[in-house]
Design a protein around this motif. Structure first.
Motif, PDB file in Angstrom:
ATOM      1  N   THR A  16     -46.259 110.466 -25.924  1.00 15.39           N
ATOM      2  CA  THR A  16     -47.208 109.539 -26.765  1.00 15.39           C
ATOM      3  C   THR A  16     -47.846 109.867 -28.065  1.00 15.39           C
ATOM      4  OG1 THR A  16     -46.146 107.136 -25.278  1.00 15.39           O
ATOM      5  CG2 THR A  16     -48.520 107.055 -27.460  1.00 15.39           C
ATOM      6  N   ALA A  52     -52.385 105.409 -37.897  1.00 15.87           N
ATOM      7  CA  ALA A  52     -52.516 106.844 -36.833  1.00 15.87           C
ATOM      8  C   ALA A  52     -54.235 107.134 -35.734  1.00 15.87           C
ATOM      9  CB  ALA A  52     -51.719 107.576 -37.722  1.00 15.87           C
ATOM     10  N   LEU A  95     -58.693 109.654 -30.988  1.00 17.48           N
ATOM     11  CA  LEU A  95     -57.910 108.651 -30.586  1.00 17.48           C
ATOM     12  C   LEU A  95     -57.249 108.334 -29.541  1.00 17.48           C
ATOM     13  CD1 LEU A  95     -55.176 108.791 -33.440  1.00 17.48           C
ATOM     14  CD2 LEU A  95     -54.609 110.748 -32.287  1.00 17.48           C
ATOM     15  N   ARG A 102     -56.222 104.820 -30.152  1.00 17.05           N
ATOM     16  CA  ARG A 102     -54.673 104.475 -30.888  1.00 17.05           C
ATOM     17  C   ARG A 102     -54.488 102.988 -29.595  1.00 17.05           C
ATOM     18  NH1 ARG A 102     -50.602 107.429 -34.074  1.00 17.05           N
ATOM     19  NH2 ARG A 102     -49.637 106.319 -32.526  1.00 17.05           N
ATOM     20  N   ASP A 124     -51.273 102.501 -28.693  1.00 16.23           N
ATOM     21  CA  ASP A 124     -50.038 102.544 -28.302  1.00 16.23           C
ATOM     22  C   ASP A 124     -50.887 103.652 -27.424  1.00 16.23           C
ATOM     23  OD1 ASP A 124     -50.478 104.591 -29.848  1.00 16.23           O
ATOM     24  OD2 ASP A 124     -48.690 105.057 -30.602  1.00 16.23           O
ATOM     25  N   ILE A 125     -51.236 104.810 -27.213  1.00 17.28           N
ATOM     26  CA  ILE A 125     -51.965 105.513 -26.501  1.00 17.28           C
ATOM     27  C   ILE A 125     -52.115 104.543 -25.408  1.00 17.28           C
ATOM     28  CG2 ILE A 125     -53.154 107.406 -25.461  1.00 17.28           C
ATOM     29  CD1 ILE A 125     -52.733 108.601 -28.727  1.00 17.28           C
ATOM     30  N   ALA A 166     -48.586 111.455 -31.343  1.00 17.21           N
ATOM     31  CA  ALA A 166     -49.816 110.654 -32.703  1.00 17.21           C
ATOM     32  C   ALA A 166     -50.640 112.066 -32.725  1.00 17.21           C
ATOM     33  CB  ALA A 166     -51.124 109.799 -31.089  1.00 17.21           C
ATOM     34  N   GLU A 205     -48.524 112.860 -35.690  1.00 17.82           N
ATOM     35  CA  GLU A 205     -48.734 111.766 -36.868  1.00 17.82           C
ATOM     36  C   GLU A 205     -50.226 111.869 -37.972  1.00 17.82           C
ATOM     37  OE1 GLU A 205     -47.615 106.411 -37.709  1.00 17.82           O
ATOM     38  OE2 GLU A 205     -48.684 107.141 -35.694  1.00 17.82           O
ATOM     39  N   ALA A 252     -50.932  97.181 -31.090  1.00 12.85           N
ATOM     40  CA  ALA A 252     -50.205  98.166 -31.868  1.00 12.85           C
ATOM     41  C   ALA A 252     -49.601  96.918 -32.275  1.00 12.85           C
ATOM     42  CB  ALA A 252     -49.610  98.672 -30.555  1.00 12.85           C
TER      43      ALA A 252
END
Length: 483
Positions: free
Chosen positions: A384, A468, A294, A298, A300-301, A388, A391, A177
């Motif tokens: 989170t 993103a 996604l 991603r 961060d997820i 996302a 975003e 990330a």
């Protein structure tokens, strides 16, 4: 406690059983009954449920993210200098290095957690010397060893290892990330610098035009054709344009410093060569992807879900702590008044023990605390995911609006170019003054600056969308699988 003493001189072994086998059996039965009473059941791990999103706005035909985004997505802008900046930043950025170090810490912690299931061995040697009045000098030597082993019969230690493994993988996702954020920041800062360069050139042109207009105004004022207020207004306009030019140059220097810090270079020791944004950077095709992808792409997820898995394992470990624990302690040693006799006799001891948490409020409180913390982390995961989705949606809205604005600005520029050309022709015929030409050119210049800003906005929106949608990282299946 069971002890065994062996005498090397006599060859005899003497036994002392302090706990009869019947008592150990009774303790084992009690432990089994307590095990049946403690609630240690854990459901199979499942990904936390989140609101479902079927498609993105404005995309009638979604494309797989794997087909649209490559791992080196910044190369879609076709600028070798940007590629070199990204490479230097990945190698030199300290935020990324900090997260890389945290990965190594998390990996080492797995070994530390796993060591909890292994026996420990301690060994020592000593000597004592004593002299009392009227007594002979006394001395004694001794050797001793002790082995302690907490047997992980219920898997409490293994649960801790699994939790730490999840944290290790979350740390890896944190690094990815940060990597995405770094590349995004380098790209947008570089685009901003090129935009500022182009704005500085345009502002200088506007300032030059304003000075030419001032010269005409001053000539007309001297001939009595124009009031002094018009001259003063134009001088004030020059002051404004000069102030704006100084501000653009200040912003350019600050952007250079920001980019230097991103690359791990001291601020003030790096400067991007001057360039024009619209000439150097191409507008790539907009990437796209399915909302379901996604959640797996991603970083961060992925990191947030690994921490959900970690919390799940910690709840399991807290529940298992309600069960009896079994430990073995073995000790051995020897002592003698002389070194020569130190190894003639040995004493061995074995002490198995069952620790039954009959009434330990802390154990049950730890279970409730772990369950509550798990709920917090699950909600953070959902937060989170929702952020996302927002975003991506916001970036798609921005891209759509900026592209439509671009079409309008391009038409406006075409119209103003026609006006400027016609005013230039009318000047040759004496129908208009040079001031009219300057005003037409200034209007055209202002619209061109608006188009330049629009170009930078679309580039930044595209970078944000790449980031993103996961930035080309492969999908990750977070499950109860272990290393």
């Amino acid at each position: 406690m069971h002890t065994s003493t062996f005498s090397a001189a006599s060859g005899e072994r003497r036994h002392d059983c302090r706990i009869p086998p019947a008592r150990l059996a009774t303790a084992a039965v009690c432990a089994s009954l307590l095990c049946a009473c403690a609630d240690v059941r854990m459901p199979n791990y499942r990904q936390p449920d989140t609101p479902v999103k079927a498609s993105w706005s404005g995309q009638a035909t979604p494309v797989s993210a794997s087909e649209a985004i490559t791992p080196e997505w910044w190369k879609e802008f076709r600028d070798p200098y940007l590629d070199s900046l990204v490479t230097k930043a990945i190698q030199g950025n300290f935020d990324v290095k900090v997260l890389a170090a945290r990965i190594r810490v998390a990996e080492a912690a797995i070994g530390e957690a796993r060591a909890g299931a292994l026996p420990t061995l301690n060994a020592g040697a000593g000597a004592s010397f004593e002299k009392s009045t009227g007594q002979n000098f006394a001395r004694q030597f001794n050797l001793n060893t002790q082995v302690n082993w907490d047997i992980d019969i219920w898997g409490k230690v293994e649960k801790g290892v699994q939790a730490q493994t999840a944290e290790y993988r979350a740390s890896e996702a944190d690094w990815r990330a940060a990597y995405l954020t770094l590349v995004s920041d380098v790209s947008t800062t570089y685009f901003q610098i090129l935009q500022l360069d182009e704005q500085i050139d345009s502002q200088q042109q506007a300032l030059d035009k304003a000075k030419q207009i001032l010269a005409i105004y001053e000539a007309q004022y001297r001939n009595g054709l124009l009031p002094n207020t018009r001259v003063l207004q134009q001088r004030a306009e020059i002051n404004r344009l000069t102030t704006d030019l100084l501000e653009l140059r200040r912003a350019r220097s600050l952007s250079d410093n920001a980019l230097a810090t991103l690359m791990g270079v001291p601020a003030g020791e790096f400067k991007v060569p001057s360039g024009h944004l619209q000439e150097k950077i191409e507008l790539p095709d907009v990437p796209s992807g399915l909302p379901s992808e996604l959640l797996k792409r991603r970083p961060d997820i992925v990191a947030a879900e690994y921490r959900v898995l970690e919390a799940y394992d910690l709840v399991g470990q807290a529940k298992l702590a309600q069960l009896p624990s079994v430990s073995l302690t073995a000790s051995g040693g020897t002592s003698s008044l002389a070194l020569s006799g130190l190894l003639k006799s040995f004493t061995f001891g074995l002490a198995p023990a069952i620790n039954i948490p009959v009434l330990d409020p802390g154990v049950r409180a730890r279970v409730k605390t772990s369950e509550a913390q798990s709920e917090v982390i699950e909600q953070q995961y959902r937060k989170t995911v929702m952020a996302a989705f927002e975003e991506v949606e916001n970036t798609l809205v921005n891209l759509d609006a900026h592209k439509k604005q671009r079409a309008e600005l391009e038409q406006q520029i075409e119209h103003l170019r026609v006006v400027a050309a016609q005013v230039e022709g009318q000047l040759k015929e004496g129908m208009v003054s040079q001031l009219d030409v300057f005003e037409a050119e200034r209007s055209l210049l202002g619209t061109q600056l608006a188009l330049l800003a629009n170009h930078q906005q679309i580039l930044s929106d595209t970078v944000t969308l790449y980031k993103a949608l996961g930035g080309g990282w492969p999908p990750v299946e977070v499950s109860n699988a272990r290393r």
